[in-house]
Design a protein around this motif. Structure first.
Motif, PDB file in Angstrom:
ATOM      1  N   LEU A 154      79.584  50.585  42.168  1.00 10.52           N
ATOM      2  CA  LEU A 154      78.806  50.518  40.776  1.00 10.52           C
ATOM      3  C   LEU A 154      78.712  50.416  39.619  1.00 10.52           C
ATOM      4  CD1 LEU A 154      75.841  50.283  40.269  1.00 10.52           C
ATOM      5  CD2 LEU A 154      75.391  52.764  40.828  1.00 10.52           C
ATOM      6  N   SER A 155      79.441  51.268  39.482  1.00  7.18           N
ATOM      7  CA  SER A 155      80.229  51.933  38.042  1.00  7.18           C
ATOM      8  C   SER A 155      81.412  50.246  37.331  1.00  7.18           C
ATOM      9  CB  SER A 155      81.531  52.967  37.858  1.00  7.18           C
ATOM     10  OG  SER A 155      81.626  52.485  36.851  1.00  7.18           O
ATOM     11  N   GLU A 156      82.386  49.841  38.140  1.00 11.80           N
ATOM     12  CA  GLU A 156      82.452  48.945  38.232  1.00 11.80           C
ATOM     13  C   GLU A 156      81.701  48.074  37.810  1.00 11.80           C
ATOM     14  OE1 GLU A 156      85.058  48.895  41.455  1.00 11.80           O
ATOM     15  OE2 GLU A 156      86.820  50.829  40.765  1.00 11.80           O
ATOM     16  N   HIS A 157      80.784  47.539  38.735  1.00  7.79           N
ATOM     17  CA  HIS A 157      80.008  46.854  38.444  1.00  7.79           C
ATOM     18  C   HIS A 157      79.846  46.234  36.886  1.00  7.79           C
ATOM     19  CE1 HIS A 157      76.650  43.014  39.340  1.00  7.79           C
ATOM     20  NE2 HIS A 157      75.431  44.742  39.018  1.00  7.79           N
ATOM     21  N   LEU A 158      78.920  47.316  36.670  1.00  8.14           N
ATOM     22  CA  LEU A 158      77.947  47.564  35.170  1.00  8.14           C
ATOM     23  C   LEU A 158      79.444  47.612  34.045  1.00  8.14           C
ATOM     24  CD1 LEU A 158      76.258  51.049  36.346  1.00  8.14           C
ATOM     25  CD2 LEU A 158      75.243  48.820  35.556  1.00  8.14           C
ATOM     26  N   GLY A 159      80.708  47.228  34.775  1.00  4.61           N
ATOM     27  CA  GLY A 159      81.194  47.541  33.183  1.00  4.61           C
ATOM     28  C   GLY A 159      82.384  48.295  32.726  1.00  4.61           C
TER      29      GLY A 159
ATOM     30  N   ALA B 206      74.389  42.236  45.754  1.00  4.34           N
ATOM     31  CA  ALA B 206      75.312  42.343  46.643  1.00  4.34           C
ATOM     32  C   ALA B 206      77.455  42.196  45.615  1.00  4.34           C
ATOM     33  CB  ALA B 206      75.364  40.418  46.028  1.00  4.34           C
ATOM     34  N   LYS B 207      76.709  42.280  44.430  1.00  2.91           N
ATOM     35  CA  LYS B 207      78.086  42.082  43.535  1.00  2.91           C
ATOM     36  C   LYS B 207      78.584  43.899  44.026  1.00  2.91           C
ATOM     37  CE  LYS B 207      77.025  38.713  40.821  1.00  2.91           C
ATOM     38  NZ  LYS B 207      76.243  38.353  39.208  1.00  2.91           N
TER      39      LYS B 207
ATOM     40  N   ASP C 279      79.386  57.952  47.790  1.00  2.20           N
ATOM     41  CA  ASP C 279      81.070  58.291  46.490  1.00  2.20           C
ATOM     42  C   ASP C 279      81.326  56.889  46.403  1.00  2.20           C
ATOM     43  OD1 ASP C 279      82.051  60.098  44.664  1.00  2.20           O
ATOM     44  OD2 ASP C 279      83.820  59.854  46.119  1.00  2.20           O
ATOM     45  N   ALA C 280      82.582  56.364  47.035  1.00  2.13           N
ATOM     46  CA  ALA C 280      83.404  54.703  46.793  1.00  2.13           C
ATOM     47  C   ALA C 280      82.452  54.097  46.577  1.00  2.13           C
ATOM     48  CB  ALA C 280      84.026  54.833  48.046  1.00  2.13           C
ATOM     49  N   THR C 281      81.415  53.993  47.422  1.00  2.00           N
ATOM     50  CA  THR C 281      79.942  52.494  47.390  1.00  2.00           C
ATOM     51  C   THR C 281      79.701  52.816  44.612  1.00  2.00           C
ATOM     52  OG1 THR C 281      79.606  52.425  49.332  1.00  2.00           O
ATOM     53  CG2 THR C 281      78.375  51.688  47.040  1.00  2.00           C
ATOM     54  N   LEU C 282      79.452  54.113  44.726  1.00  2.00           N
ATOM     55  CA  LEU C 282      78.868  54.438  43.541  1.00  2.00           C
ATOM     56  C   LEU C 282      80.056  54.407  42.461  1.00  2.00           C
ATOM     57  CD1 LEU C 282      76.822  57.492  43.807  1.00  2.00           C
ATOM     58  CD2 LEU C 282      76.221  55.266  43.791  1.00  2.00           C
TER      59      LEU C 282
ATOM     60  N   THR D 174      77.564  59.894  35.274  1.00  2.00           N
ATOM     61  CA  THR D 174      76.847  59.150  33.869  1.00  2.00           C
ATOM     62  C   THR D 174      77.353  57.464  33.493  1.00  2.00           C
ATOM     63  OG1 THR D 174      76.083  61.458  33.209  1.00  2.00           O
ATOM     64  CG2 THR D 174      76.481  59.353  31.444  1.00  2.00           C
ATOM     65  N   PHE D 175      76.783  57.066  33.490  1.00  2.00           N
ATOM     66  CA  PHE D 175      77.249  55.089  33.328  1.00  2.00           C
ATOM     67  C   PHE D 175      77.245  54.780  31.817  1.00  2.00           C
ATOM     68  CE2 PHE D 175      75.464  55.155  38.024  1.00  2.00           C
ATOM     69  CZ  PHE D 175      77.042  54.648  38.518  1.00  2.00           C
ATOM     70  N   ASP D 176      77.673  54.242  30.830  1.00  2.00           N
ATOM     71  CA  ASP D 176      77.168  53.655  30.306  1.00  2.00           C
ATOM     72  C   ASP D 176      76.801  52.322  29.813  1.00  2.00           C
ATOM     73  OD1 ASP D 176      77.595  53.139  26.920  1.00  2.00           O
ATOM     74  OD2 ASP D 176      79.648  52.064  27.343  1.00  2.00           O
ATOM     75  N   ALA D 177      75.080  52.941  30.726  1.00  2.00           N
ATOM     76  CA  ALA D 177      74.594  51.622  30.700  1.00  2.00           C
ATOM     77  C   ALA D 177      73.076  51.620  30.617  1.00  2.00           C
ATOM     78  CB  ALA D 177      74.660  51.567  31.741  1.00  2.00           C
ATOM     79  N   THR D 178      72.283  51.166  30.446  1.00  2.00           N
ATOM     80  CA  THR D 178      70.536  51.696  30.341  1.00  2.00           C
ATOM     81  C   THR D 178      70.271  51.624  31.692  1.00  2.00           C
ATOM     82  OG1 THR D 178      69.980  48.841  30.309  1.00  2.00           O
ATOM     83  CG2 THR D 178      70.511  50.022  28.143  1.00  2.00           C
ATOM     84  N   ARG D 179      69.017  52.132  31.805  1.00  2.00           N
ATOM     85  CA  ARG D 179      68.214  52.624  33.216  1.00  2.00           C
ATOM     86  C   ARG D 179      67.884  51.347  33.391  1.00  2.00           C
ATOM     87  NH1 ARG D 179      63.798  56.686  32.126  1.00  2.00           N
ATOM     88  NH2 ARG D 179      63.126  55.297  30.822  1.00  2.00           N
ATOM     89  N   GLU D 180      67.522  50.396  32.149  1.00  2.00           N
ATOM     90  CA  GLU D 180      67.412  49.404  33.191  1.00  2.00           C
ATOM     91  C   GLU D 180      68.228  47.958  33.729  1.00  2.00           C
ATOM     92  OE1 GLU D 180      67.024  50.545  29.948  1.00  2.00           O
ATOM     93  OE2 GLU D 180      64.605  50.486  29.592  1.00  2.00           O
ATOM     94  N   GLU D 181      69.482  48.780  32.930  1.00  2.00           N
ATOM     95  CA  GLU D 181      70.988  48.148  33.916  1.00  2.00           C
ATOM     96  C   GLU D 181      70.911  48.699  35.535  1.00  2.00           C
ATOM     97  OE1 GLU D 181      73.666  46.329  30.058  1.00  2.00           O
ATOM     98  OE2 GLU D 181      72.811  48.344  30.076  1.00  2.00           O
ATOM     99  N   ILE D 182      70.873  49.497  35.337  1.00  2.00           N
ATOM    100  CA  ILE D 182      71.387  50.325  36.668  1.00  2.00           C
ATOM    101  C   ILE D 182      70.262  50.318  37.552  1.00  2.00           C
ATOM    102  CG2 ILE D 182      71.299  52.378  37.831  1.00  2.00           C
ATOM    103  CD1 ILE D 182      72.584  53.913  34.525  1.00  2.00           C
ATOM    104  N   TRP D 183      68.820  49.590  36.642  1.00  2.00           N
ATOM    105  CA  TRP D 183      67.430  49.655  38.051  1.00  2.00           C
ATOM    106  C   TRP D 183      67.795  48.851  38.856  1.00  2.00           C
ATOM    107  CZ3 TRP D 183      63.847  52.638  39.789  1.00  2.00           C
ATOM    108  CH2 TRP D 183      62.376  52.002  40.610  1.00  2.00           C
ATOM    109  N   THR D 184      67.923  47.238  37.486  1.00  2.00           N
ATOM    110  CA  THR D 184      68.519  46.174  37.830  1.00  2.00           C
ATOM    111  C   THR D 184      69.293  45.653  39.167  1.00  2.00           C
ATOM    112  OG1 THR D 184      67.944  45.156  36.483  1.00  2.00           O
ATOM    113  CG2 THR D 184      69.505  43.743  37.769  1.00  2.00           C
ATOM    114  N   ALA D 185      70.370  46.821  39.336  1.00  2.00           N
ATOM    115  CA  ALA D 185      71.392  47.231  40.228  1.00  2.00           C
ATOM    116  C   ALA D 185      71.230  47.506  41.558  1.00  2.00           C
ATOM    117  CB  ALA D 185      72.512  48.052  39.650  1.00  2.00           C
TER     118      ALA D 185
END
Length: 151
Positions: free
Chosen positions: A142-147, A32-33, A136-139, A13-24
């Motif tokens: 992703l969490s860090e990328h999403l803030g 790349a990030k 698991d480590a890659t996700l 569960t991310f503190d981000a919108t579906r749109e932000e995760i989709w873009t990621a």
């Protein structure tokens, strides 16, 4: 054909919108990030994404210590913006019918977005699976990328 009875599921569960995760997941600059575990990187020039059914993607993970590069890619099978993304995952030249399949499902919840990540066609369980541990480590990346913190 791959064995779809093998695989695993990770739920975050991310503190981000579906749109932000989709873009990621679908924007080359974003991919790349984060699309790599710690100790590796994904150079932007290695990322190519055509996020449409039948479209293809490729990216390379580079081991930061050794420079060893692993190129990965596949074909998009399902592209339902902000809801569901499915794609083959493996060697970019592999037959899609013989490749593992990743499915990412996004669901709004009270505290953000629940992302269900499913990889079918590989073995591996928590702590003993190369693929499980890598994803698991890659996700976490992703969490860090999403803030957010690494979950």
């Amino acid at each position: 054909m791959i064995n779809t009875t093998e695989g695993f599921t990770l739920v975050r569960t991310f503190d981000a919108t579906r749109e932000e995760i989709w873009t990621a997941w679908t924007d080359p600059d974003s991919v790349a990030k984060w699309w790599h575990p710690r100790g590796t990187s994904t150079p932007r020039e290695t990322v190519d994404i055509d996020a449409r059914v039948g479209g293809r993607y490729t990216y390379a993970m580079v081991n930061d210590a050794t420079g060893e590069k692993v190129v990965t890619g596949g074909t998009y099978l399902t592209v339902d913006p902000f809801e569901r993304l499915a794609f083959t995952w493996g060697n970019p030249d592999d037959d899609p019918d013989d490749s593992p399949v990743v499915t990412v499902t996004l669901e709004p919840v009270a505290d953000g977005t629940r992302m269900t990540f499913e990889l079918r066609g590989v073995t591996g369980a928590k702590g003993d699976g190369y693929f499980y541990d890598g994803w698991d480590a890659t996700l976490d990346s992703l969490s860090e990328h999403l803030g957010g913190p690494a979950a």
